[in-house]
Design an enzyme around this catalytic site. Structure first.
Site, PDB file in Angstrom:
ATOM      1  N   GLU A   1      84.891  86.245  41.956  1.00 16.07           N
ATOM      2  CA  GLU A   1      84.965  84.784  41.818  1.00 16.07           C
ATOM      3  C   GLU A   1      83.998  83.898  40.156  1.00 16.07           C
ATOM      4  O   GLU A   1      83.095  84.217  40.256  1.00 16.07           O
ATOM      5  CB  GLU A   1      84.916  84.113  42.762  1.00 16.07           C
ATOM      6  CG  GLU A   1      85.541  82.888  42.971  1.00 16.07           C
ATOM      7  CD  GLU A   1      85.144  82.558  44.702  1.00 16.07           C
ATOM      8  OE1 GLU A   1      84.312  82.290  45.482  1.00 16.07           O
ATOM      9  OE2 GLU A   1      86.063  81.481  44.651  1.00 16.07           O
TER      10      GLU A   1
ATOM     11  N   GLY B   1      74.824  82.209  44.959  1.00 13.54           N
ATOM     12  CA  GLY B   1      73.957  82.689  46.019  1.00 13.54           C
ATOM     13  C   GLY B   1      74.698  83.328  47.196  1.00 13.54           C
ATOM     14  O   GLY B   1      73.592  84.421  47.916  1.00 13.54           O
ATOM     15  N   ALA B   2      75.397  83.001  47.106  1.00 15.25           N
ATOM     16  CA  ALA B   2      76.297  84.287  48.259  1.00 15.25           C
ATOM     17  C   ALA B   2      77.137  84.058  48.049  1.00 15.25           C
ATOM     18  O   ALA B   2      78.729  83.231  47.636  1.00 15.25           O
ATOM     19  CB  ALA B   2      76.358  84.601  49.910  1.00 15.25           C
TER      20      ALA B   2
ATOM     21  N   GLU C   1      81.761  85.618  49.370  1.00 16.70           N
ATOM     22  CA  GLU C   1      82.542  86.266  50.545  1.00 16.70           C
ATOM     23  C   GLU C   1      83.902  87.274  50.177  1.00 16.70           C
ATOM     24  O   GLU C   1      84.254  87.884  51.288  1.00 16.70           O
ATOM     25  CB  GLU C   1      83.236  85.047  50.969  1.00 16.70           C
ATOM     26  CG  GLU C   1      84.132  84.442  50.367  1.00 16.70           C
ATOM     27  CD  GLU C   1      84.340  83.710  48.792  1.00 16.70           C
ATOM     28  OE1 GLU C   1      82.692  82.957  49.222  1.00 16.70           O
ATOM     29  OE2 GLU C   1      84.563  82.544  48.782  1.00 16.70           O
TER      30      GLU C   1
ATOM     31  N   GLU D   1      79.992  82.057  54.131  1.00 17.54           N
ATOM     32  CA  GLU D   1      80.724  83.411  54.203  1.00 17.54           C
ATOM     33  C   GLU D   1      81.697  83.922  55.531  1.00 17.54           C
ATOM     34  O   GLU D   1      82.628  84.442  54.800  1.00 17.54           O
ATOM     35  CB  GLU D   1      79.356  84.636  53.122  1.00 17.54           C
ATOM     36  CG  GLU D   1      78.785  83.237  52.323  1.00 17.54           C
ATOM     37  CD  GLU D   1      79.065  82.954  51.189  1.00 17.54           C
ATOM     38  OE1 GLU D   1      80.559  82.884  50.881  1.00 17.54           O
ATOM     39  OE2 GLU D   1      78.665  81.806  51.071  1.00 17.54           O
TER      40      GLU D   1
ATOM     41  N   HIS E   1      84.719  82.169  54.984  1.00 18.71           N
ATOM     42  CA  HIS E   1      85.353  82.131  54.541  1.00 18.71           C
ATOM     43  C   HIS E   1      86.080  83.361  54.502  1.00 18.71           C
ATOM     44  O   HIS E   1      87.659  83.339  54.499  1.00 18.71           O
ATOM     45  CB  HIS E   1      84.887  82.990  52.943  1.00 18.71           C
ATOM     46  CG  HIS E   1      84.314  81.418  51.863  1.00 18.71           C
ATOM     47  ND1 HIS E   1      85.365  80.399  52.096  1.00 18.71           N
ATOM     48  CD2 HIS E   1      83.009  81.356  51.398  1.00 18.71           C
ATOM     49  CE1 HIS E   1      84.934  79.200  51.100  1.00 18.71           C
ATOM     50  NE2 HIS E   1      83.449  79.758  50.953  1.00 18.71           N
TER      51      HIS E   1
ATOM     52  N   GLU F   1      86.395  76.427  50.021  1.00 20.31           N
ATOM     53  CA  GLU F   1      84.635  75.941  49.784  1.00 20.31           C
ATOM     54  C   GLU F   1      84.455  74.669  51.051  1.00 20.31           C
ATOM     55  O   GLU F   1      83.460  74.683  51.862  1.00 20.31           O
ATOM     56  CB  GLU F   1      83.707  75.541  48.635  1.00 20.31           C
ATOM     57  CG  GLU F   1      84.423  76.906  48.295  1.00 20.31           C
ATOM     58  CD  GLU F   1      83.902  77.915  48.089  1.00 20.31           C
ATOM     59  OE1 GLU F   1      82.919  77.690  49.446  1.00 20.31           O
ATOM     60  OE2 GLU F   1      83.924  79.180  47.495  1.00 20.31           O
TER      61      GLU F   1
HETATM   62 ZN   LIG Z   1      82.170  79.238  49.871  1.00 23.35          ZN
END
Ligand SMILES: [Zn+2]
Length: 869
Positions: free
Chosen positions: A146, A280-281, A283, A317, A320, A339
């Site tokens: 992404e 950070g992370a 999904e 996450e 998501h 988001e």
């Molecule tokens: Zn997100």
């Protein structure tokens, strides 16, 4: 995604463009992919990979050419098979548009066709696409697709609306394991000696940006929820730190199954911490990837902040998997549908799991952060037309995340939590495995709830900025007439500032003795009546996404009123008042009177809402002749609250007391420059280095920073030594790492700058150090000189990486018109395509700060002279 910058950092950040500006590159829609069969053979030693791909497609009409996305891909053999004929295709690359056009001599008829591509690519070191990560003396292959980097791993129709199914297999070294979106189906010997091939279950229909592959010696801890197998995975040295994440994930998955009324759609769930990760992370369906520090904690020693951050980001996450993965925005202009929703809902399972965390206060603080962006002239509307990868990467910001979440909290409060949930479930069901637009969402919510959700959402989604409601009250006899008027709030308006914007918004008034009903405000001015002469608070429960302007005496009365605003409302009131000061609507003394009245407030979020603004005031607004007076005022007003809590205090104190103590330590020891508190912090830091169990986890970071501020080279060396020994425990490592910019001795500032650029610091962390130095007045000049001189090296190290926008945001903490001119001049010749708006916003912040100094510094002096002694 989620970013590491703040508690819920939304993630990904902008990518730095190294290529020429990219032009429009949307695919035509004439060709639609249905199914990808992907085989990868990564070679970790040479940092390359081979790929073999088959895509089943549908042609809307006959064609002799097919265009799809590809970047940094070396094509081998390409064939297109249709209607029983296989043709070899010629490949034409458009590097600027990141596309490849496959042309064949004879027309392919409308209908089904199959594209087969063999190709090769690079496992890059820029943390995007399919890339190389290193730890423990070895390499790992990991993905981050992404928003627009799946095209670097495989030629693809790399837009979110082109959903397809994915059947992935990988041939990897015998000793390694692989993880992908689907469950592993088979493990067979590879065609070359010393390899094996793993194949994974075909995914449900999903977008390309959600594809994930990981290769290395990952190990996992297993669990389950509602029959879904769950694994938390890490490098082998960190397996001991995965139990907390597993417990949180199990609770949250069950929560979401119940909340959405749709069972988790992706079969198994793996969550993997990787050593190098830009966001950070992320999904990815069924294979969520994290930065190590945001997933792996020792719950016995971790700070409350870390425990909350880990649980909150997992929750984001996981949400998501429904919001984003099951139902995906049609195009990136509606990224807020992903988001904002994940940010809004993340605290829900936490509230059930750990009610003592008071997560609704964290939500209120998040809204305050969004306002910091939204008070700028250069903010953006939640929905924004975007086209190129640079534009797309830049909309993963506080507007998409925290502002949208704030708007959703307001709408939820307006329609009621149960109806809101019903509407969401209905929307998800309607668009499952497909795509949706903002209109799809608010039309369905309006239909289900019977309330004008569409009008509220449109007002907030399509126009930029935040409204301010001016409240004026008139008490006559036994009633109060309340007049409410709205306009757009801008911190420092100029001649280009928009006028005439209005919002449709639910406004809930609360009076001392009664709660007035919530009503819609949709005119420039409206009036209401309260049944007695009372103090009026115009944002009940702090749920409205708007600012409120009261008369100064009304603010002081609210602060004094013992049955007045609740904790969440006090956070909101402190935010409102700060913005009134920043915009010059009120003098700064009003904010300080309010802060002083709340000095003994026992809610950490309230203390936090005070300390950050007093730190700003102490840094920028105090005239030098008044500095000692200001510091004395802080010590006198807030020192007793810190003394009452003790330092380090009782290790068994509840979270709330622990984190409030940390806030007050930063305020009194930092902004208040209290020598005794600083000495105590240095003693505690030394004791902690000698014995890490000597301090409660929640206090450590602040102790290390306060100690560092006056620290010498000897202390600096001790911090650095700690970094060598602590690589296995992320939170411990980053406690020392993040304290390095707090050392203000010029020689130590230079050492931190050199360290930031050294191989000892991971690319993902370099910008943290540089930004930290740019934000501190003591190191700002040196850091800015360094950034200008080393710009080519910095951009080379960070590449097309998120760190650059972070550095530009930190530059936004400068505070003079001269600095603004220098910054503008520098970036005129060093433009960053993926951070254009970020730069505009930074420049506006610098100008705003300079204007604020001239607006409020002398007012502060008058207030100090009259009040503080
Ligand atoms: Zn997100």
């Amino acid at each position: 995604m989620n970013t590491p910058r703040i508690r819920r950092l939304a993630l990904l950040v902008a990518l730095l463009a190294t290529a020429a500006p990219l032009s429009a590159q949307r695919l035509s829609g004439d060709v639609v992919p249905e199914h990808y069969t992907l085989w990868f053979a990564p070679d970790l030693d040479t940092a390359t990979f081979r790929g073999d791909e088959t895509i089943r497609i549908q042609l809307r009409g006959p064609a002799t050419a097919i265009t799809l996305h590809a970047a940094e891909i070396e094509f081998g053999e390409v064939t297109i098979e249709a209607a029983g004929r296989t043709q070899t295709a010629r490949v034409t690359l458009d590097a600027a548009a990141e596309t490849a056009t496959l042309s064949v001599p004879l027309q392919i008829p409308a209908g089904e066709a199959t594209v087969r591509i063999t190709y090769a690519g690079t496992l890059n070191d820029k943390l995007r696409g399919f890339y190389l990560s290193r730890a423990n003396g070895r390499s790992y292959a990991v993905t981050q697709m992404e928003p627009t980097d799946a095209r670097r791993a495989f030629p693809s129709f790399d837009e979110p609306a082109y959903k397809a199914t994915f059947e992935i297999s990988m041939t990897i070294d015998e000793g390694d394991t692989g993880i992908s979106n689907g469950a592993q189906l088979s493990d067979t010997p590879g065609s070359e000696p010393g390899t094996h091939t793993l194949s994974f279950a075909t995914t449900p229909k999903m977008s390309t940006y959600l594809v994930a592959m990981l290769v290395g010696d990952f190990v996992c801890r297993s669990g389950e929820a509602d029959g879904t197998p769950i694994r938390i995975c890490s490098t082998p040295d960190k397996l001991g730190l995965t139990a907390y994440a597993l417990e949180a994930t199990q609770q949250q998955l069950a929560f979401y199954n119940d909340y959405f009324g749709i069972p988790y759609p992706f079969g198994k769930l793996d969550i993997i911490a990787v050593p190098d990760f830009s966001a950070g992370a992320m999904e990815n369906s069924g294979a969520i990837i994290f930065r190590e520090r945001l997933l792996l904690v020792d719950p016995e020693r971790a700070s409350i902040g870390s425990r909350k951050a880990v649980a909150s980001i997992i929750s984001h996450e996981l949400a998501h998997q429904w919001f984003g993965n099951l139902v995906t925005m049609q195009w990136w202009n509606d990224i807020w549908l992903n988001e904002g929703f994940a940010t809004w809902i993340a605290s829900r399972p936490l509230g059930q799991w750990r009610p003592e965390w008071n997560v609704e206060l964290d939500d209120a603080s998040d809204t305050q952060r969004a306002l910091g962006l939204d008070a700028l002239r250069s903010t953006r509307a939640i929905r924004l037309a975007v086209d190129t990868p640079d534009e797309i990467s830049e909309v993963f910001d506080g507007i998409a995340y925290e502002k949208t979440a704030g708007v959703l909290r307001m709408v939820e409060a307006f329609v009621g939590a149960d109806l809101f949930r019903t509407g969401i479930a209905s929307y998800l069901e309607k668009h499952a495995y497909g795509n949706a637009t903002g209109e799809d969402f608010w039309n369905e919510m309006t239909r289900v709830t019977g309330r004008p959700v569409d009008r509220i959402m449109q007002a907030y989604i399509e126009q930029p900025g935040v409204p301010v409601i001016t409240v004026s009250t008139q008490c006559s006899g036994s009633r109060t007439d309340v007049s409410l008027s709205q306009e757009r709030f801008v911190e420092t308006p100029d001649s280009s500032s928009p006028t005439g914007q209005t919002w449709t918004m639910p406004v809930c008034l609360k009076s001392t003795n009664s709660q007035l009903s919530c009503e819609m405000l949709d005119q420039r001015q409206q009036t209401r009546t309260a049944s007695a002469c009372e103090d009026i608070f115009a944002n009940a429960d702090g749920r409205g996404y708007y600012l409120t302007e009261y008369a100064p005496n009304a603010v002081r009365a609210l602060a004094r009123n013992p049955t007045g605003p609740s904790p969440i409302e006090r956070v909101s009131l402190l935010g409102d008042e700060w913005w009134m000061v920043r915009s010059g609507r009120h003098e700064i003394g009003v904010y300080h009177d309010l802060a002083a009245a709340l000095a003994d407030d026992e809610t950490t979020a309230v203390t936090e809402a005070i300390t950050s603004r007093l730190a700003f005031t102490g840094t920028y607004l105090v005239e030098s002749a008044q500095r000692a007076n200001y510091q004395q005022w802080i010590r006198t007003r807030f020192g007793p609250a810190l003394d009452a809590l003790g330092l380090p205090g009782d290790p068994d104190d509840a979270n709330e007391r622990q984190s409030r103590r940390a806030e007050l330590l930063a305020l009194v020891g930092g902004t208040g420059d209290d020598a005794m508190v600083q000495r105590r912090a240095r003693e505690l830091a030394a004791a902690y280095i000698a014995n890490p169990s000597s301090l409660p986890g929640t206090l450590v970071s602040t102790v290390l920073r306060v100690a560092a501020a006056g620290g010498n080279a000897e202390l600096y060396d001790r911090y650095l030594e700690q970094l060598d020994g602590l690589a296995a425990e992320p939170e411990e490592y980053y406690r020392f790492f993040s304290a390095l910019p707090s050392f203000s001795d010029p020689a130590l500032v230079q050492r931190t700058l050199a360290f930031a650029m050294s191989p000892a610091v991971r690319t993902q962390d370099t910008a943290t150090l540089i930004a930290g130095l740019l934000r501190r007045p003591a190191s700002r000049g040196a850091a800015w000189t360094f950034v200008q001189a080393e710009w080519p090296t910095i951009t080379q190290k960070l590449g097309t990486f998120q760190g650059i926008p972070g550095i530009i945001r930190a530059i936004g903490s400068f505070c003079s018109t001269d600095a603004a001119m220098q910054v503008a001049e520098f970036f005129r010749t060093n433009a960053v395509a993926s951070a254009e708006r970020t730069l505009r916003q930074a420049l506006e912040r610098i100008d705003n700060c300079a204007a604020l100094v001239s607006r409020q510094s002398s007012a502060l002096t008058s207030w100090l002279t009259a009040t503080a002694r």
